[in-house]
Design a protein around this motif. Structure first.
Motif, PDB file in Angstrom:
ATOM      1  N   GLY A 217       0.183  -4.203  -0.945  1.00 35.57           N
ATOM      2  CA  GLY A 217      -0.281  -3.955   0.405  1.00 35.57           C
ATOM      3  C   GLY A 217       0.584  -2.944   1.126  1.00 35.57           C
ATOM      4  O   GLY A 217       1.632  -2.520   0.618  1.00 35.57           O
ATOM      5  N   PRO A 218       0.204  -2.555   2.341  1.00 34.53           N
ATOM      6  CA  PRO A 218       0.869  -1.472   3.067  1.00 34.53           C
ATOM      7  C   PRO A 218       2.272  -1.813   3.555  1.00 34.53           C
ATOM      8  O   PRO A 218       3.008  -0.914   3.952  1.00 34.53           O
ATOM      9  CB  PRO A 218      -0.067  -1.207   4.245  1.00 34.53           C
ATOM     10  CG  PRO A 218      -0.800  -2.495   4.441  1.00 34.53           C
ATOM     11  CD  PRO A 218      -0.968  -3.061   3.072  1.00 34.53           C
ATOM     12  N   LEU A 219       2.662  -3.094   3.552  1.00 33.24           N
ATOM     13  CA  LEU A 219       4.002  -3.447   3.996  1.00 33.24           C
ATOM     14  C   LEU A 219       5.042  -3.324   2.885  1.00 33.24           C
ATOM     15  O   LEU A 219       6.240  -3.409   3.141  1.00 33.24           O
ATOM     16  CB  LEU A 219       4.023  -4.874   4.564  1.00 33.24           C
ATOM     17  CG  LEU A 219       3.153  -5.107   5.798  1.00 33.24           C
ATOM     18  CD1 LEU A 219       3.385  -6.501   6.346  1.00 33.24           C
ATOM     19  CD2 LEU A 219       3.438  -4.063   6.868  1.00 33.24           C
ATOM     20  N   THR A 220       4.580  -3.127   1.658  1.00 30.80           N
ATOM     21  CA  THR A 220       5.513  -2.896   0.560  1.00 30.80           C
ATOM     22  C   THR A 220       6.124  -1.510   0.710  1.00 30.80           C
ATOM     23  O   THR A 220       5.398  -0.540   0.926  1.00 30.80           O
ATOM     24  CB  THR A 220       4.791  -2.990  -0.798  1.00 30.80           C
ATOM     25  OG1 THR A 220       4.135  -4.254  -0.897  1.00 30.80           O
ATOM     26  CG2 THR A 220       5.766  -2.826  -1.945  1.00 30.80           C
ATOM     27  N   PRO A 221       7.463  -1.379   0.617  1.00 31.82           N
ATOM     28  CA  PRO A 221       8.075  -0.049   0.718  1.00 31.82           C
ATOM     29  C   PRO A 221       7.423   0.922  -0.260  1.00 31.82           C
ATOM     30  O   PRO A 221       7.108   0.561  -1.391  1.00 31.82           O
ATOM     31  CB  PRO A 221       9.545  -0.317   0.354  1.00 31.82           C
ATOM     32  CG  PRO A 221       9.760  -1.750   0.720  1.00 31.82           C
ATOM     33  CD  PRO A 221       8.459  -2.446   0.423  1.00 31.82           C
TER      34      PRO A 221
ATOM     35  N   ALA B  47      -5.012  -8.788   7.508  1.00 31.75           N
ATOM     36  CA  ALA B  47      -4.652 -10.114   7.008  1.00 31.75           C
ATOM     37  C   ALA B  47      -4.768 -10.167   5.487  1.00 31.75           C
ATOM     38  O   ALA B  47      -3.915 -10.739   4.800  1.00 31.75           O
ATOM     39  CB  ALA B  47      -5.551 -11.171   7.643  1.00 31.75           C
ATOM     40  N   GLY B  48      -5.821  -9.558   4.959  1.00 32.41           N
ATOM     41  CA  GLY B  48      -5.986  -9.542   3.510  1.00 32.41           C
ATOM     42  C   GLY B  48      -4.923  -8.728   2.812  1.00 32.41           C
ATOM     43  O   GLY B  48      -4.401  -9.126   1.773  1.00 32.41           O
ATOM     44  N   LEU B  49      -4.603  -7.591   3.396  1.00 34.46           N
ATOM     45  CA  LEU B  49      -3.578  -6.748   2.787  1.00 34.46           C
ATOM     46  C   LEU B  49      -2.220  -7.423   2.772  1.00 34.46           C
ATOM     47  O   LEU B  49      -1.401  -7.171   1.891  1.00 34.46           O
ATOM     48  CB  LEU B  49      -3.503  -5.410   3.534  1.00 34.46           C
ATOM     49  CG  LEU B  49      -4.702  -4.481   3.346  1.00 34.46           C
ATOM     50  CD1 LEU B  49      -4.585  -3.277   4.266  1.00 34.46           C
ATOM     51  CD2 LEU B  49      -4.835  -4.028   1.899  1.00 34.46           C
ATOM     52  N   LEU B  50      -1.977  -8.294   3.736  1.00 34.77           N
ATOM     53  CA  LEU B  50      -0.711  -9.018   3.754  1.00 34.77           C
ATOM     54  C   LEU B  50      -0.556  -9.902   2.521  1.00 34.77           C
ATOM     55  O   LEU B  50       0.558 -10.191   2.091  1.00 34.77           O
ATOM     56  CB  LEU B  50      -0.619  -9.880   5.023  1.00 34.77           C
ATOM     57  CG  LEU B  50      -0.307  -9.117   6.318  1.00 34.77           C
ATOM     58  CD1 LEU B  50      -0.446 -10.062   7.502  1.00 34.77           C
ATOM     59  CD2 LEU B  50       1.080  -8.506   6.278  1.00 34.77           C
ATOM     60  N   LEU B  51      -1.667 -10.323   1.952  1.00 35.51           N
ATOM     61  CA  LEU B  51      -1.597 -11.176   0.774  1.00 35.51           C
ATOM     62  C   LEU B  51      -0.976 -10.468  -0.411  1.00 35.51           C
ATOM     63  O   LEU B  51      -0.410 -11.096  -1.304  1.00 35.51           O
ATOM     64  CB  LEU B  51      -3.011 -11.653   0.378  1.00 35.51           C
ATOM     65  CG  LEU B  51      -3.685 -12.608   1.345  1.00 35.51           C
ATOM     66  CD1 LEU B  51      -5.099 -12.907   0.875  1.00 35.51           C
ATOM     67  CD2 LEU B  51      -2.889 -13.903   1.457  1.00 35.51           C
TER      68      LEU B  51
END
Length: 206
Positions: A189-193, A11-15
């Protein structure tokens, strides 16, 4: 680590994931002194931080460290108030000192790593909420002169050390002396390409 314990971390990494540019978040003020093809020399202003140390290698310790700090900014503090997320999230060997002047020495793999969040500039030492978790601490980060090399891709220890090797070689060639070991600064965060991620290896200079 179970899915339940990973949820606060995710949840934090999504920020700081894709959809919001990393630089939309507040970061420490700095002045660029010079640039080369291999690195940038910056003068970073003094600021407040909140940090925690976890035993183990960087890959072993970062999830637990992030969760503790994320809990702090989500209200696990004396005011029960939330604190705005900032960038970068930095990691360094646990034996690297922040107090006094500059870092002193690196730690062998497995002896622990320290992760730090920057506190927003609106806080002072007197107004920043104290952590409720005794393993989390507020720190005064002094102004410093650093060399920075940016790299994209995963914020893994292997990529950190690869960028560090290039930076240290360039500093030697230019006659600049490191004042201590490097730290890793992560902006996304990890969702960034992977090709859009901003990571930096930071080396303090004498």
């Amino acid at each position: 680590m179970t899915i339940r314990t990973l949820l606060p971390v995710l949840a934090g990494l999504l920020l700081i994931a894709a959809g919001s540019p990393a630089m939309a978040y507040e970061s420490p003020a700095y002045r660029v002194l010079s640039t080369t093809d291999a690195y940038e020399v910056r003068e970073i202003e003094a600021h407040l931080g909140v940090e925690t140390t976890v035993e183990g290698s960087y890959s072993q310790s970062r999830n637990q460290a992030f969760r503790r700090l994320f809990d702090y900014i989500q209200g696990n503090n004396t005011t029960r108030g939330k604190v705005e997320m900032t960038v970068p999230v930095t990691s360094r060997p646990a034996s690297q000192k922040i107090a006094m002047t500059v870092p002193v020495t690196s730690a062998p793999a497995g002896t622990g790593h320290t992760m730090q969040f920057v506190l927003p500039r609106s806080f002072t030492r007197d107004t920043a909420p104290e952590p409720s978790d005794p393993l989390v601490r507020l720190v005064d980060v002094p102004a410093e002169k650093v060399a920075v090399r940016r790299f994209s891709g995963l914020s893994s220890e292997a990529n950190w050390r690869e960028a560090e090797a290039v930076l240290l070689e360039a500093l030697r060639a230019d006659g600049l002396e490191p004042a201590g070991p490097s730290r890793l600064a992560v902006y996304n965060g990890p969702l960034t390409p992977w090709f859009m991620r901003r990571n930096e290896v930071v080396v303090p200079l004498r």
